[in-house]
Design a protein around this motif. Structure first.
Motif, PDB file in Angstrom:
ATOM      1  N   PHE A 189       0.828  -1.206   0.000  1.00 20.45           N
ATOM      2  CA  PHE A 189       0.000   0.000   0.000  1.00 20.45           C
ATOM      3  C   PHE A 189       0.865   1.259   0.000  1.00 20.45           C
ATOM      4  CE2 PHE A 189      -2.066   3.351   2.493  1.00 20.45           C
ATOM      5  CZ  PHE A 189      -3.140   3.632   1.650  1.00 20.45           C
ATOM      6  N   LEU A 190       1.907   1.281   0.822  1.00 21.05           N
ATOM      7  CA  LEU A 190       2.780   2.455   0.885  1.00 21.05           C
ATOM      8  C   LEU A 190       3.552   2.665  -0.412  1.00 21.05           C
ATOM      9  CD1 LEU A 190       4.125   2.147   4.527  1.00 21.05           C
ATOM     10  CD2 LEU A 190       2.420   3.747   3.649  1.00 21.05           C
ATOM     11  N   VAL A 191       3.996   1.591  -1.033  1.00 20.51           N
ATOM     12  CA  VAL A 191       4.688   1.714  -2.322  1.00 20.51           C
ATOM     13  C   VAL A 191       3.722   2.240  -3.374  1.00 20.51           C
ATOM     14  CG1 VAL A 191       5.743   0.376  -4.187  1.00 20.51           C
ATOM     15  CG2 VAL A 191       6.470   0.010  -1.835  1.00 20.51           C
ATOM     16  N   TRP A 192       2.485   1.737  -3.375  1.00 19.58           N
ATOM     17  CA  TRP A 192       1.484   2.207  -4.343  1.00 19.58           C
ATOM     18  C   TRP A 192       1.177   3.687  -4.122  1.00 19.58           C
ATOM     19  CZ3 TRP A 192      -0.398   1.291  -8.823  1.00 19.58           C
ATOM     20  CH2 TRP A 192      -1.556   1.934  -9.237  1.00 19.58           C
ATOM     21  N   GLU A 193       1.008   4.107  -2.898  1.00 21.23           N
ATOM     22  CA  GLU A 193       0.732   5.527  -2.613  1.00 21.23           C
ATOM     23  C   GLU A 193       1.897   6.413  -3.044  1.00 21.23           C
ATOM     24  OE1 GLU A 193      -2.011   7.185  -1.277  1.00 21.23           O
ATOM     25  OE2 GLU A 193      -2.998   5.292  -1.734  1.00 21.23           O
ATOM     26  N   ALA A 194       3.126   5.982  -2.810  1.00 21.11           N
ATOM     27  CA  ALA A 194       4.286   6.758  -3.253  1.00 21.11           C
ATOM     28  C   ALA A 194       4.326   6.835  -4.774  1.00 21.11           C
ATOM     29  CB  ALA A 194       5.567   6.141  -2.706  1.00 21.11           C
ATOM     30  N   PHE A 195       4.036   5.734  -5.435  1.00 18.48           N
ATOM     31  CA  PHE A 195       4.004   5.707  -6.892  1.00 18.48           C
ATOM     32  C   PHE A 195       2.939   6.667  -7.439  1.00 18.48           C
ATOM     33  CE2 PHE A 195       2.209   3.896 -10.829  1.00 18.48           C
ATOM     34  CZ  PHE A 195       3.326   4.003 -11.650  1.00 18.48           C
ATOM     35  N   VAL A 196       1.755   6.642  -6.864  1.00 13.45           N
ATOM     36  CA  VAL A 196       0.670   7.536  -7.309  1.00 13.45           C
ATOM     37  C   VAL A 196       1.057   8.991  -7.055  1.00 13.45           C
ATOM     38  CG1 VAL A 196      -1.694   8.262  -6.789  1.00 13.45           C
ATOM     39  CG2 VAL A 196      -1.154   5.837  -7.072  1.00 13.45           C
ATOM     40  N   PHE A 197       1.688   9.292  -5.936  1.00 16.07           N
ATOM     41  CA  PHE A 197       2.116  10.650  -5.640  1.00 16.07           C
ATOM     42  C   PHE A 197       3.147  11.139  -6.643  1.00 16.07           C
ATOM     43  CE2 PHE A 197       5.155  13.510  -3.551  1.00 16.07           C
ATOM     44  CZ  PHE A 197       4.301  14.554  -3.232  1.00 16.07           C
ATOM     45  N   VAL A 198       4.101  10.299  -6.975  1.00 14.18           N
ATOM     46  CA  VAL A 198       5.137  10.695  -7.938  1.00 14.18           C
ATOM     47  C   VAL A 198       4.527  10.919  -9.324  1.00 14.18           C
ATOM     48  CG1 VAL A 198       7.194   9.875  -9.178  1.00 14.18           C
ATOM     49  CG2 VAL A 198       7.047   9.636  -6.699  1.00 14.18           C
ATOM     50  N   VAL A 199       3.649  10.039  -9.763  1.00 10.49           N
ATOM     51  CA  VAL A 199       3.041  10.177 -11.080  1.00 10.49           C
ATOM     52  C   VAL A 199       2.157  11.408 -11.156  1.00 10.49           C
ATOM     53  CG1 VAL A 199       1.382   9.097 -12.671  1.00 10.49           C
ATOM     54  CG2 VAL A 199       3.215   7.734 -11.663  1.00 10.49           C
ATOM     55  N   THR A 200       1.336  11.659 -10.138  1.00  8.41           N
ATOM     56  CA  THR A 200       0.460  12.841 -10.170  1.00  8.41           C
ATOM     57  C   THR A 200       1.261  14.123 -10.012  1.00  8.41           C
ATOM     58  OG1 THR A 200       0.032  12.606  -7.797  1.00  8.41           O
ATOM     59  CG2 THR A 200      -1.556  11.607  -9.311  1.00  8.41           C
ATOM     60  N   THR A 201       2.396  14.100  -9.384  1.00 11.27           N
ATOM     61  CA  THR A 201       3.224  15.305  -9.249  1.00 11.27           C
ATOM     62  C   THR A 201       3.854  15.660 -10.605  1.00 11.27           C
ATOM     63  OG1 THR A 201       3.706  14.758  -6.966  1.00 11.27           O
ATOM     64  CG2 THR A 201       5.143  16.339  -8.015  1.00 11.27           C
ATOM     65  N   TRP A 202       4.256  14.677 -11.384  1.00 11.99           N
ATOM     66  CA  TRP A 202       4.900  14.929 -12.661  1.00 11.99           C
ATOM     67  C   TRP A 202       3.899  15.363 -13.727  1.00 11.99           C
ATOM     68  CZ3 TRP A 202       8.710  10.233 -12.995  1.00 11.99           C
ATOM     69  CH2 TRP A 202       9.803  10.507 -12.198  1.00 11.99           C
ATOM     70  N   LEU A 203       2.636  15.024 -13.580  1.00 18.11           N
ATOM     71  CA  LEU A 203       1.645  15.362 -14.595  1.00 18.11           C
ATOM     72  C   LEU A 203       1.066  16.716 -14.400  1.00 18.11           C
ATOM     73  CD1 LEU A 203      -0.220  11.975 -14.958  1.00 18.11           C
ATOM     74  CD2 LEU A 203       1.550  12.900 -16.417  1.00 18.11           C
TER      75      LEU A 203
END
Length: 98
Positions: free
Chosen positions: A84-98
């Motif tokens: 869950f924490l890895v998924w949340e970090a991944f979503v945060f990184v992707v939404t920050t770059w977009l």
């Protein structure tokens, strides 16, 4: 003539378990239990934490019944939280770059 040191024999038979038969499986299991209970572990280091994980894994492998299922449940919950924490970090990184 001195007896050669055998690596499969605990030193406890020379000190604390004097008089017990080292060839007896129950006496050997008790000596191994005492060795595990009084083992000195490095504290607050990566080696200490990894030794704790290996100690937990060894204990879980020796466990039977409900204790084994409890260990499986703990490991499953830890893996679920980590995923869950890895998924949340991944979503945060992707939404920050977009």
């Amino acid at each position: 003539m001195p007896e050669l040191h055998r690596p499969d024999r605990s030193d406890r038979f020379d000190d604390e378990l004097l008089g017990l038969d080292p060839a007896d499986p129950e006496a050997r299991a008790f000596a191994e239990h005492l060795d595990r209970m009084q083992r000195q572990r490095p504290a607050f280091t990566v080696e200490g934490y990894l030794d704790g994980v290996s100690h937990f894994a060894d204990s879980a492998n020796r466990a039977e019944g409900s204790r084994r299922w409890g260990a499986v449940l703990v490991v499953g919950l830890l893996l679920a939280v980590a995923a869950f924490l890895v998924w949340e970090a991944f979503v945060f990184v992707v939404t920050t770059w977009l």
